[in-house]
Scaffold this motif. Sequence first.
Motif, PDB file in Angstrom:
ATOM      1  N   VAL A  61     -21.922 -27.031   9.381  1.00 46.73           N
ATOM      2  CA  VAL A  61     -22.787 -26.625   8.273  1.00 46.73           C
ATOM      3  C   VAL A  61     -21.979 -26.735   6.984  1.00 46.73           C
ATOM      4  O   VAL A  61     -20.918 -26.125   6.859  1.00 46.73           O
ATOM      5  N   VAL A  62     -22.472 -27.509   6.042  1.00 45.07           N
ATOM      6  CA  VAL A  62     -21.742 -27.839   4.818  1.00 45.07           C
ATOM      7  C   VAL A  62     -22.552 -27.445   3.593  1.00 45.07           C
ATOM      8  O   VAL A  62     -23.735 -27.756   3.498  1.00 45.07           O
ATOM      9  N   GLY A  63     -21.912 -26.778   2.649  1.00 47.22           N
ATOM     10  CA  GLY A  63     -22.515 -26.483   1.351  1.00 47.22           C
ATOM     11  C   GLY A  63     -21.919 -27.399   0.304  1.00 47.22           C
ATOM     12  O   GLY A  63     -20.913 -27.065  -0.312  1.00 47.22           O
ATOM     13  N   ASP A  64     -22.519 -28.558   0.109  1.00 49.29           N
ATOM     14  CA  ASP A  64     -21.997 -29.578  -0.804  1.00 49.29           C
ATOM     15  C   ASP A  64     -23.188 -30.370  -1.350  1.00 49.29           C
ATOM     16  O   ASP A  64     -23.321 -31.574  -1.088  1.00 49.29           O
ATOM     17  N   PRO A  65     -24.081 -29.708  -2.112  1.00 47.14           N
ATOM     18  CA  PRO A  65     -25.363 -30.317  -2.487  1.00 47.14           C
ATOM     19  C   PRO A  65     -25.261 -31.643  -3.218  1.00 47.14           C
ATOM     20  O   PRO A  65     -26.073 -32.548  -2.985  1.00 47.14           O
ATOM     21  N   GLN A  66     -24.283 -31.795  -4.107  1.00 49.44           N
ATOM     22  CA  GLN A  66     -24.190 -33.032  -4.870  1.00 49.44           C
ATOM     23  C   GLN A  66     -23.812 -34.206  -3.973  1.00 49.44           C
ATOM     24  O   GLN A  66     -24.454 -35.264  -4.007  1.00 49.44           O
ATOM     25  N   VAL A  67     -22.779 -34.031  -3.157  1.00 50.61           N
ATOM     26  CA  VAL A  67     -22.362 -35.114  -2.268  1.00 50.61           C
ATOM     27  C   VAL A  67     -23.410 -35.358  -1.185  1.00 50.61           C
ATOM     28  O   VAL A  67     -23.575 -36.498  -0.718  1.00 50.61           O
ATOM     29  N   GLU A  68     -24.143 -34.329  -0.797  1.00 51.52           N
ATOM     30  CA  GLU A  68     -25.252 -34.532   0.146  1.00 51.52           C
ATOM     31  C   GLU A  68     -26.198 -35.611  -0.379  1.00 51.52           C
ATOM     32  O   GLU A  68     -26.608 -36.517   0.360  1.00 51.52           O
ATOM     33  N   GLN A  69     -26.538 -35.527  -1.654  1.00 53.91           N
ATOM     34  CA  GLN A  69     -27.447 -36.516  -2.234  1.00 53.91           C
ATOM     35  C   GLN A  69     -26.789 -37.893  -2.296  1.00 53.91           C
ATOM     36  O   GLN A  69     -27.450 -38.913  -2.062  1.00 53.91           O
ATOM     37  N   ALA A  70     -25.503 -37.945  -2.602  1.00 52.63           N
ATOM     38  CA  ALA A  70     -24.806 -39.232  -2.640  1.00 52.63           C
ATOM     39  C   ALA A  70     -24.764 -39.870  -1.258  1.00 52.63           C
ATOM     40  O   ALA A  70     -24.907 -41.090  -1.115  1.00 52.63           O
ATOM     41  N   LEU A  71     -24.563 -39.054  -0.230  1.00 51.43           N
ATOM     42  CA  LEU A  71     -24.554 -39.570   1.133  1.00 51.43           C
ATOM     43  C   LEU A  71     -25.909 -40.157   1.507  1.00 51.43           C
ATOM     44  O   LEU A  71     -25.993 -41.202   2.173  1.00 51.43           O
ATOM     45  N   LYS A  72     -26.975 -39.499   1.070  1.00 54.66           N
ATOM     46  CA  LYS A  72     -28.320 -39.988   1.363  1.00 54.66           C
ATOM     47  C   LYS A  72     -28.635 -41.256   0.568  1.00 54.66           C
ATOM     48  O   LYS A  72     -29.126 -42.250   1.109  1.00 54.66           O
ATOM     49  N   LEU A  73     -28.356 -41.234  -0.731  1.00 50.57           N
ATOM     50  CA  LEU A  73     -28.685 -42.365  -1.596  1.00 50.57           C
ATOM     51  C   LEU A  73     -27.909 -43.623  -1.214  1.00 50.57           C
ATOM     52  O   LEU A  73     -28.421 -44.737  -1.318  1.00 50.57           O
TER      53      LEU A  73
END
Length: 361
Positions: A61-73
Amino acid sequence: MPISTRTRPTRRRSLLVVLGAVPVLAVLTACGGSSKAADSGPALALTAALPNAVPNGTTLVVGDPQVEQALKLSGELDKFSYPVTFANISGGPQTLEAFRAKALDVGSVADIPPLQAAWTGVDTRIVAAQFRTQPQTHPVYQLGVAPGVTVKSLADLRGKKIAYSPGQAQGALVLRVLQKAGLTQGDVQLVELPSTGDVYPTALSSKQIDVAPLGGVAVTRYLTKYASDGATVVPHGLRDDPAHLYALESSLQDAGKAAAIREYVAHWGVALKWIDEHPKEWIEGYYVKNQGLSAADGGYLVKAAGARDVPTDWTAAIKRHQATADLLSTEQKRAHIDVATIWDRRFEKVGGTAYRTGRAS
C-alpha cells in the motif's frame, strides 16, 4: 532510539483552524489499504540484501498520489509484477497516522516527516530521494507576506508573526530562515498552523499572520488575489528541495514487501523520467485533468521546478539531512538523531539508476 518530550518555545502561539478533512484511516479503508498493509511474509534483516523477486500474494500500500498518476499516464503501472494499492494520502501528518495504524507501507514526503516519525516512536527508513539541480533558483517555497506588512529582506522578519508547522518541511524551513537571518524564536512570534490547503494564504490575507512559506501555484494565486492590496513574496535563498519515499521498518523486514518496495522504487524512477520527458502530457494528464488546474498553472509548476536530480549516491543528502536534524533537535528540544540510521542505503542506487536508464529492471 530515545525520544524526548517536545516543549514549546516561548512566545509561540496557536491559531485554531477548522479543517474539513476526511480521516486518513477512513480513506485507507475505502481503498482497501488497512487490511493489505498488515500482511506478513518471511522475515528479512534490515542489513540483508534486498530480494529481487516479489512472491505471489505480496501486497503493498503506497501513498504517492503524484507518481501514481505518472505511472498510469506512462503505462509503467502495467509493468509491475504484483498489484500495488494506492492510498490517496501524502505529506507527513497523514502518512504518520497511517504508519501508526500499519495501514500503509510507503509514503511520499519531504525530509522532516522521517525525523518526526523517529521522534514519535515510529520506525521508518528512507528508500528513495530526489532533488532539484538548481534549488536556490528553483525553490519549492517562497515567503508570502501579508498585505500591508513590509518584509524586503530576512532581517525584516524580526517581530513578525510567522506561520509554523513543527512536523512538516515548512516548519523546518522557517527555523532555517531564522538561523540564516541571525534571529531566534524569541525574536519573532511563531503561530502554529497546518500547511494544508489554503490555510496559509487565508491567514495571510486576513492578517492573522504576517509571513508564511508558500509553495507551488499558491504563490501565483496569492499574488493574483492580493497583490493589489499590498501582498508580496520574498525569496529565502535556502535549499528546500528534498523529496523522499520512506517506508515502515516492519514492511522492510518482510522479505516479500521489501522486494515489492524495491520494485516500486525502480518504477518510481522511471515515472519521474517520463514526467521530465513528457511535460505536455504531464501538464494535461495530471495538473489539468487530475488536479483541476489550468494549463497555465501546470506550465508554471513545471517551469518552476526546473531540472530534477535523482542521485545514486546519498552521501551529500545525508549530510544536509543531518544538519537539519541537528537544528530541529536544538530548536524544538528534541532527542539527537543520527540520520544515517534512517536512510536505507540498500536502495541507494535503485531509483537513480532507473531514472537514468528509463528501465525498472
